[in-house]
Design an enzyme around this catalytic site. Structure first.
Site, PDB file in Angstrom:
ATOM      1  N   HIS A  88      -1.114  10.477  -3.194  1.00 50.51           N
ATOM      2  CA  HIS A  88      -2.337   9.945  -2.725  1.00 50.51           C
ATOM      3  C   HIS A  88      -3.305  10.907  -2.727  1.00 50.51           C
ATOM      4  O   HIS A  88      -4.548  10.558  -2.779  1.00 50.51           O
ATOM      5  CB  HIS A  88      -2.222   9.233  -1.016  1.00 50.51           C
ATOM      6  CG  HIS A  88      -3.570   8.949  -0.818  1.00 50.51           C
ATOM      7  ND1 HIS A  88      -4.181   9.515   0.091  1.00 50.51           N
ATOM      8  CD2 HIS A  88      -4.099   7.943  -0.770  1.00 50.51           C
ATOM      9  CE1 HIS A  88      -5.540   8.928   0.402  1.00 50.51           C
ATOM     10  NE2 HIS A  88      -5.223   7.862  -0.231  1.00 50.51           N
ATOM     11  N   HIS A  97       0.882  -1.069  -0.085  1.00 46.34           N
ATOM     12  CA  HIS A  97       0.035   0.047   0.157  1.00 46.34           C
ATOM     13  C   HIS A  97       0.998   1.052   0.041  1.00 46.34           C
ATOM     14  O   HIS A  97       1.532   1.575   1.154  1.00 46.34           O
ATOM     15  CB  HIS A  97      -0.955   0.002   1.265  1.00 46.34           C
ATOM     16  CG  HIS A  97      -1.817   1.051   1.490  1.00 46.34           C
ATOM     17  ND1 HIS A  97      -1.544   2.084   2.391  1.00 46.34           N
ATOM     18  CD2 HIS A  97      -2.983   1.429   0.765  1.00 46.34           C
ATOM     19  CE1 HIS A  97      -2.695   2.884   2.300  1.00 46.34           C
ATOM     20  NE2 HIS A  97      -3.643   2.522   1.204  1.00 46.34           N
TER      21      HIS A  97
HETATM   22 CA    CA Z   1      -5.252   4.002  -3.128  1.00 39.96          CA
END
Ligand code: CA
Length: 341
Positions: free
Chosen positions: A74, A32
């Site tokens: 992000h 992630h």
């Molecule tokens: Ca994402």
């Protein structure tokens, strides 16, 4: 080299067989935002580390610059991971935020990146992670990251995949940019086109996912993300998506779903974990399930360790993959199940 949980090893561990029978594919670990538990998220350093840790896939969140270049970041904002507010103080919008789309790539190149922080307080979101404003990091372009991963695949012999997310396509359109077309063009150029290529393309916006499949003709694997609450950045109704009707609609265009953890496990009551029926329903429709986000330093209150959380989700809930900030621990967990290489 490729990790794989076969049905036999799953059954021998006493796993709920129905979940595995529906989608008896390999289990995957998705890094992630790269190895974000150890280095500032989405930096090339964090990508190289995740690759070295043998993650199966490495995630990219993608937004556009003012000059239409996809960068890996992000948020649509720059001020949660960089010194944009300090370097370009007069470039904030009325809401006080600094938007990537208001900066050219050459301006973004001037920014210094650090561990994620709260722009109001300047304090890190995760206290025990990489220290703030140490060393030297940058926001990479999506193309640089593709070159890094493909280069490392060549030099190491691995086949690490990519897991890009198109961020806020409707919002990008309001700003006059078609982020999806730009990303798909780049993916095609780098050989990510079909379901046999090592890519899952993800998005929160269901309308955009349908457009990608039906209008733009993308043939690779698609994952519909399901948000915890409806948001202004996406017109999608996540409560509807989780219904059988919603999941059936997803299965017409996508290959999997990415739910939030509480949409799979709701908690623990009288020492018993409580599960939703989301994984079962998704598997009946041949949808893979990759929940987010598994963090050693932000665990749900019902477990004591990340390992316990992996055990609960992979072996009891029967999910097919996980998004984790600590992909090394995810890889170690799957290996501990006795998978062959
Ligand atoms: Ca994402």
């Amino acid at each position: 080299m490729k990790m794989r949980t076969n049905l036999l090893s799953a059954l021998s561990l006493g796993v709920a067989a129905s979940n595995f029978l529906a989608v008896a594919g390999e289990k995957i670990i998705i890094a992630h935002r790269g190895a974000s538990g150890y280095l500032p998220e989405h930096t090339l350093e964090a990508v190289a580390m995740a690759h070295a840790m043998d993650a199966d896939y490495i995630e990219q969140d993608i937004v556009l610059t003012k000059d239409g270049v996809p960068v890996v970041l992000h948020d649509i904002h720059l001020d949660t991971v960089s010194d944009a507010a300090k370097r370009f103080p007069d470039r904030k919008r009325n809401d006080g935020r600094f938007y990537a789309i208001d900066f050219t790539l050459s301006e973004i190149r001037q920014l210094r990146v650090t561990e994620r922080f709260d722009p109001k307080t300047g304090q890190p979101v995760y206290e025990s992670r990489f220290p703030m404003w140490r060393s030297s990091f940058e926001i990479p372009t999506f193309e640089e990251e593709l070159q890094l991963i493909q280069g490392l695949n060549q030099s190491t012999g691995k086949e690490t995949g990519i897991y890009p997310e198109i961020k806020a396509p409707a919002w990008h359109r309001q700003q006059g940019q078609d982020i999806t077309r730009i990303v798909l063009e780049l993916l095609a150029r780098y050989g990510y086109r079909t379901k046999s290529d090592k890519i899952y393309l993800q998005c929160f916006d269901f309308e955009e996912l349908k457009r990608i499949r039906n209008q733009l003709g993308y043939r690779g694997k698609l994952v519909q993300l399901i948000g915890e609450k409806n948001s202004a950045e996406s017109p999608t109704d996540y409560n509807w998506l989780r219904t059988r009707e919603g999941l059936s609609a997803i299965a017409k265009v996508a290959d999997g779903i990415g739910p939030a953890l509480p949409q799979v496990v709701t908690g623990k009551v009288n020492a018993e974990f409580r599960f939703t029926d989301l994984v079962q329903h998704a598997h009946k429709l041949k949808l893979e399930v990759h929940p987010y986000t598994f963090r050693a330093d932000a665990l749900p209150e019902y477990v004591l360790s990340l390992e316990e959380l992996f055990h609960l989700f992979f072996l009891k809930a029967g999910v097919d993959g996980v998004f984790t900030d600590q992909s090394d621990q995810g890889v170690a967990f799957l290996r501990s199940l006795g998978q062959s290489d």
